[in-house]
Design a protein around this motif. Structure first.
Motif, PDB file in Angstrom:
ATOM      1  N   ARG A   1       1.799  39.357 -15.756  1.00 36.57           N
ATOM      2  CA  ARG A   1       0.716  39.336 -16.749  1.00 36.57           C
ATOM      3  C   ARG A   1      -0.332  40.404 -16.446  1.00 36.57           C
ATOM      4  NH1 ARG A   1       1.456  33.592 -16.768  1.00 36.57           N
ATOM      5  NH2 ARG A   1      -0.114  33.340 -15.128  1.00 36.57           N
ATOM      6  N   GLU A   2      -0.657  40.551 -15.167  1.00 34.20           N
ATOM      7  CA  GLU A   2      -1.659  41.552 -14.797  1.00 34.20           C
ATOM      8  C   GLU A   2      -1.118  42.967 -14.995  1.00 34.20           C
ATOM      9  OE1 GLU A   2      -5.183  43.103 -14.004  1.00 34.20           O
ATOM     10  OE2 GLU A   2      -4.747  40.960 -14.262  1.00 34.20           O
ATOM     11  N   ILE A   3       0.160  43.163 -14.686  1.00 32.26           N
ATOM     12  CA  ILE A   3       0.787  44.468 -14.913  1.00 32.26           C
ATOM     13  C   ILE A   3       0.758  44.813 -16.402  1.00 32.26           C
ATOM     14  CG2 ILE A   3       3.022  45.657 -14.960  1.00 32.26           C
ATOM     15  CD1 ILE A   3       1.800  45.806 -12.263  1.00 32.26           C
ATOM     16  N   ASP A   4       1.067  43.821 -17.234  1.00 30.44           N
ATOM     17  CA  ASP A   4       1.053  44.052 -18.684  1.00 30.44           C
ATOM     18  C   ASP A   4      -0.342  44.405 -19.182  1.00 30.44           C
ATOM     19  OD1 ASP A   4       3.750  43.642 -18.880  1.00 30.44           O
ATOM     20  OD2 ASP A   4       3.603  41.567 -19.572  1.00 30.44           O
ATOM     21  N   ARG A   5      -1.364  43.727 -18.624  1.00 32.37           N
ATOM     22  CA  ARG A   5      -2.747  44.055 -19.011  1.00 32.37           C
ATOM     23  C   ARG A   5      -3.084  45.492 -18.612  1.00 32.37           C
ATOM     24  NH1 ARG A   5      -4.151  39.275 -16.270  1.00 32.37           N
ATOM     25  NH2 ARG A   5      -4.096  37.418 -17.594  1.00 32.37           N
TER      26      ARG A   5
ATOM     27  N   PHE B   1      -6.782  65.790 -21.961  1.00 35.33           N
ATOM     28  CA  PHE B   1      -5.499  65.091 -21.937  1.00 35.33           C
ATOM     29  C   PHE B   1      -5.741  63.663 -21.488  1.00 35.33           C
ATOM     30  CE2 PHE B   1      -5.913  66.371 -17.552  1.00 35.33           C
ATOM     31  CZ  PHE B   1      -5.281  65.383 -16.818  1.00 35.33           C
ATOM     32  N   ALA B   2      -4.908  62.780 -21.988  1.00 38.38           N
ATOM     33  CA  ALA B   2      -4.985  61.372 -21.624  1.00 38.38           C
ATOM     34  C   ALA B   2      -3.960  61.084 -20.529  1.00 38.38           C
ATOM     35  CB  ALA B   2      -4.717  60.486 -22.837  1.00 38.38           C
ATOM     36  N   PRO B   3      -4.286  60.192 -19.592  1.00 37.52           N
ATOM     37  CA  PRO B   3      -3.314  59.842 -18.552  1.00 37.52           C
ATOM     38  C   PRO B   3      -2.019  59.303 -19.147  1.00 37.52           C
ATOM     39  CG  PRO B   3      -5.501  58.977 -18.023  1.00 37.52           C
ATOM     40  CD  PRO B   3      -5.559  59.495 -19.428  1.00 37.52           C
ATOM     41  N   HIS B   4      -0.938  59.537 -18.443  1.00 41.76           N
ATOM     42  CA  HIS B   4       0.387  59.017 -18.811  1.00 41.76           C
ATOM     43  C   HIS B   4       0.902  59.606 -20.120  1.00 41.76           C
ATOM     44  CE1 HIS B   4      -0.402  56.172 -15.597  1.00 41.76           C
ATOM     45  NE2 HIS B   4      -1.491  55.794 -16.229  1.00 41.76           N
TER      46      HIS B   4
ATOM     47  N   LEU C   1       4.775  51.614 -15.706  1.00 41.16           N
ATOM     48  CA  LEU C   1       3.707  51.371 -14.742  1.00 41.16           C
ATOM     49  C   LEU C   1       4.265  50.909 -13.405  1.00 41.16           C
ATOM     50  CD1 LEU C   1       0.763  51.236 -13.979  1.00 41.16           C
ATOM     51  CD2 LEU C   1       0.625  48.974 -15.039  1.00 41.16           C
ATOM     52  N   ILE C   2       5.206  49.978 -13.407  1.00 40.28           N
ATOM     53  CA  ILE C   2       5.812  49.517 -12.153  1.00 40.28           C
ATOM     54  C   ILE C   2       6.516  50.674 -11.449  1.00 40.28           C
ATOM     55  CG2 ILE C   2       7.615  48.045 -11.175  1.00 40.28           C
ATOM     56  CD1 ILE C   2       6.904  45.954 -13.271  1.00 40.28           C
TER      57      ILE C   2
ATOM     58  N   HIS D   1      -1.316  48.014 -20.822  1.00 33.87           N
ATOM     59  CA  HIS D   1      -1.945  48.119 -22.137  1.00 33.87           C
ATOM     60  C   HIS D   1      -3.199  48.977 -22.072  1.00 33.87           C
ATOM     61  CE1 HIS D   1      -3.134  46.992 -26.179  1.00 33.87           C
ATOM     62  NE2 HIS D   1      -4.325  46.670 -25.714  1.00 33.87           N
ATOM     63  N   ARG D   2      -4.019  48.752 -21.056  1.00 33.93           N
ATOM     64  CA  ARG D   2      -5.253  49.532 -20.905  1.00 33.93           C
ATOM     65  C   ARG D   2      -4.948  51.008 -20.673  1.00 33.93           C
ATOM     66  NH1 ARG D   2      -6.895  45.157 -17.519  1.00 33.93           N
ATOM     67  NH2 ARG D   2      -6.541  46.475 -15.689  1.00 33.93           N
ATOM     68  N   MET D   3      -3.864  51.305 -19.996  1.00 33.11           N
ATOM     69  CA  MET D   3      -3.534  52.679 -19.628  1.00 33.11           C
ATOM     70  C   MET D   3      -2.661  53.378 -20.664  1.00 33.11           C
ATOM     71  SD  MET D   3      -2.799  51.804 -15.618  1.00 33.11           S
ATOM     72  CE  MET D   3      -2.366  53.455 -15.100  1.00 33.11           C
ATOM     73  N   GLY D   4      -2.302  52.657 -21.733  1.00 32.71           N
ATOM     74  CA  GLY D   4      -1.494  53.261 -22.784  1.00 32.71           C
ATOM     75  C   GLY D   4      -0.060  53.511 -22.390  1.00 32.71           C
TER      76      GLY D   4
END
Length: 213
Positions: free
Chosen positions: A16-20, A71-74, A32-33, A23-26
């Motif tokens: 759940r925290e990874i998903d949050r 530029f945006a991260p990721h 992310l993992i 989402h914040r990081m686009g």
């Protein structure tokens, strides 16, 4: 860098925290993992390499203030905005898109312009064609493709083969190329240089370049 599907047993609260965070990081959970594990094991992923290149370009163009980078991260692209020395100060946006681990080249540069002035549009089109003619005559080691659309000039970016370039070297090559293009285009549109002078300045700069892209 090849990617393979794996099954992992993870704590639900962690997921759940990874998903949050994703989402914040686009980005998404898998990306992310993958990046977290790559950072932990000191593996430089194609995505991290692109981000490093963009950070370096940002630092290289900042002192001159002629180009405003963003530029945006990721993400795999960055933009650099420039104002033309022309009447109402229209802007041009350079978009650098990098391919990551694909094999067809380094990426591409798009020059995006919006103007209602027929005279300016004609002059910019003339410059783009002049630029291609100059590179066809003088650029060696790489063979870029070009395309001219309504409001966009696109050129592929490639690296000479058989060498592993660092992120810093690639960033320097891209930033030098974009700054050269921007400087000579502005001078051409302002009537400061003739086509032969543009060609001479291009050749002089490319002779000093460590990498031709």
């Amino acid at each position: 860098m090849k990617k393979t599907l794996y099954s992992l047993m993870l704590n639900e609260e962690v997921v759940r925290e990874i998903d949050r965070m994703a989402h914040r990081m686009g980005t998404n959970r898998s990306a992310l993992i993958n990046q977290i594990l790559a950072d932990y094991t000191s593996v430089v992923t194609p995505e991290r390499r692109i981000e490093n290149i963009f950070h370096e370009i940002e630092q290289l163009v900042a002192p001159a203030r002629d180009l405003v980078p963003f530029f945006a991260p990721h993400t795999t692209s960055m933009s650099l905005k420039s104002s033309l020395e022309y009447k109402y100060r229209p802007t041009v946006k350079y978009e650098v898109a990098l391919y990551g681990d694909k094999q067809e080249g380094l990426g591409e540069l798009a020059v995006i312009f919006r103007t209602q002035s027929a005279a300016l549009l004609q002059s910019m089109t003339q410059f783009f064609r002049l630029w291609k003619q100059i590179e066809d005559a003088h650029l060696s080691g790489v063979e870029p493709d070009y395309a001219l659309y309504d409001g966009k000039f696109v050129r592929t970016l490639s690296l000479p083969p058989d060498h592993d370039y660092t992120s810093e070297e690639i960033a320097r090559a891209i930033s030098d190329y974009v700054q050269l293009f921007d400087r000579l285009m502005k001078a051409y549109l302002a009537g400061k240089y003739t086509p032969p002078e543009i060609e001479a300045l291009y050749c002089a700069q490319q002779q000093r370049a460590a990498i031709l892209i």
